[in-house]
Write a protein that holds these residues in place. Structure first.
Motif, PDB file in Angstrom:
ATOM      1  N   HIS A 138       3.486 -26.384 -28.194  1.00  0.00           N
ATOM      2  CA  HIS A 138       2.964 -28.426 -28.031  1.00  0.00           C
ATOM      3  C   HIS A 138       3.005 -28.597 -29.523  1.00  0.00           C
ATOM      4  N   ASP A 142      -3.523 -25.560 -33.949  1.00  0.00           N
ATOM      5  CA  ASP A 142      -3.665 -24.470 -33.682  1.00  0.00           C
ATOM      6  C   ASP A 142      -2.130 -23.158 -33.392  1.00  0.00           C
ATOM      7  N   HIS A 143      -0.897 -24.637 -33.055  1.00  0.00           N
ATOM      8  CA  HIS A 143       0.134 -23.743 -32.753  1.00  0.00           C
ATOM      9  C   HIS A 143       1.185 -24.347 -33.821  1.00  0.00           C
ATOM     10  N   ASP A 247      -0.661 -22.800 -23.826  1.00  0.00           N
ATOM     11  CA  ASP A 247      -2.129 -22.859 -23.164  1.00  0.00           C
ATOM     12  C   ASP A 247      -1.876 -23.265 -22.341  1.00  0.00           C
ATOM     13  N   HIS A 292      -3.617 -17.962 -26.219  1.00  0.00           N
ATOM     14  CA  HIS A 292      -5.420 -17.376 -26.786  1.00  0.00           C
ATOM     15  C   HIS A 292      -6.352 -16.692 -25.981  1.00  0.00           C
TER      16      HIS A 292
HETATM   17 ZN   LIG Z   1      -3.606 -23.973 -28.902  1.00  0.00          ZN
END
Ligand SMILES: [Zn+2]
Length: 317
Positions: A138, A142-143, A247, A292
């Protein structure tokens, strides 16, 4: 005699300083990569670092006492919790595939322990120019953020293909944050990063609707939930199977799959997706890796009554 000692001392000091200058920088004291083989396919989990976030993010619909209890049982601090940030490199046939790209750098968010990916890929001997494909689970920062770091785009292969669900790109044209619960500053930072990513990498984007085989045995499938275009990657070769769940699954999600993570744009759908994937993983016995989950985040899933149990693999050296 004294002169001789002095000369020897000087010589040895000189040698020391020469060897010190020639020595490579000391390696990090924590491991940041872990390799798994899935049949003919190589999978390397690389850590981008950790991201400390307020513990409400674990489950904003949870009873605070239940959250406190879970953190206590896990021996975790009550105020902020370090989320791991795992990225995966897959080698199948002639292709080198980077799945997600870490956080990159955002000085405004004060997250200095994340954004380590580029340094750690280099330490693992992975040349950015050798990456043929990027798959995005996505477009949260953070990706995708690692690809926005200064100087990174210039090192990438000009023919690089970036695979992402069409629904994800569409979502970020006008993203809905009304069901998410994020710390201050995050929605704006996420919007800005996604926007910049599409602008910078427009010509590299290869959109898929529901499913796409990126390389032999490497299939990305849209799940929705976390974001409308959220996708997971299934790797299969011979009798071996592994899922990179992005995620869809968090560390707390085994004990409390119905807790709504603060970054989920459709938390109810995200919980349904989580339960469906965890049931599938428990039934097939395949390996799970998720962004995560604590590094290296390689393990199996078992059913535990109404909930699930995370069973990390024993490290294989
Ligand atoms: Zn994430």
């Amino acid at each position: 005699m004294n002169q001789m000692i002095k000369n020897t001392q000087e010589a040895s000091m000189k040698m020391e300083s020469t060897s010190r200058a020639a020595k490579p920088a000391p390696e990090e004291l924590v491991p940041s990569r872990y390799a798994v083989r899935i049949g003919e396919i190589e999978v390397l989990v690389v850590s981008d670092g950790v991201l400390p976030l307020p513990t409400e993010m674990l489950g904003h619909n949870a009873d605070p006492a239940a959250r406190t209890a879970w953190l206590g049982e896990m021996f975790l601090p009550q105020d902020a919790f370090d989320w791991a940030l795992n990225v995966v490199v897959v080698r199948s046939g002639a292709q080198t595939i980077l799945i997600d790209a870490g956080l990159g750098l955002d000085p405004d968010l004060n997250l200095p322990r994340a954004g380590q990916l580029m340094k750690r890929l280099a330490a693992a001997g992975i040349d950015l120019a050798s990456v043929t494909d990027v798959v995005l689970t996505h477009m949260h920062m953070d990706h995708v953020g690692g690809l926005l770091v200064d100087g990174v785009k210039e090192q990438l292969n000009p023919d690089l293909r970036i695979h992402v669900a069409a629904a994800e790109v569409k979502f970020w044209e006008s993203p809905d944050f009304s069901h998410a619960v994020m710390p201050q500053g995050f929605p704006d930072a996420l919007r800005a990063a996604a926007k910049r990513f599409v602008k910078d990498y427009q010509t590299h984007l290869r959109l898929f609707e529901d499913e796409y085989e990126v390389a032999p045995g490497v299939v990305v499938s849209r799940t929705g939930g976390h974001t409308p275009g959220h996708s997971v990657v299934r790797v299969a070769s011979g009798n071996d199977r592994l899922m990179f769940a992005g995620d869809a699954v968090f560390a707390v999600g085994f004990d409390h799959p119905d807790w709504h993570n603060g970054f989920e744009h459709d938390p109810e759908e995200a919980a349904r997706v989580r339960v469906r994937l965890l049931k599938e993983l428990a039934a097939t016995g395949e390996l799970l890796v998720a962004t995560h989950m604590p590094f290296p985040s390689v393990g199996h899933v078992a059913v535990d009554g109404d909930a699930f149990r995370w069973v990390p693999v024993f490290w294989d050296y």
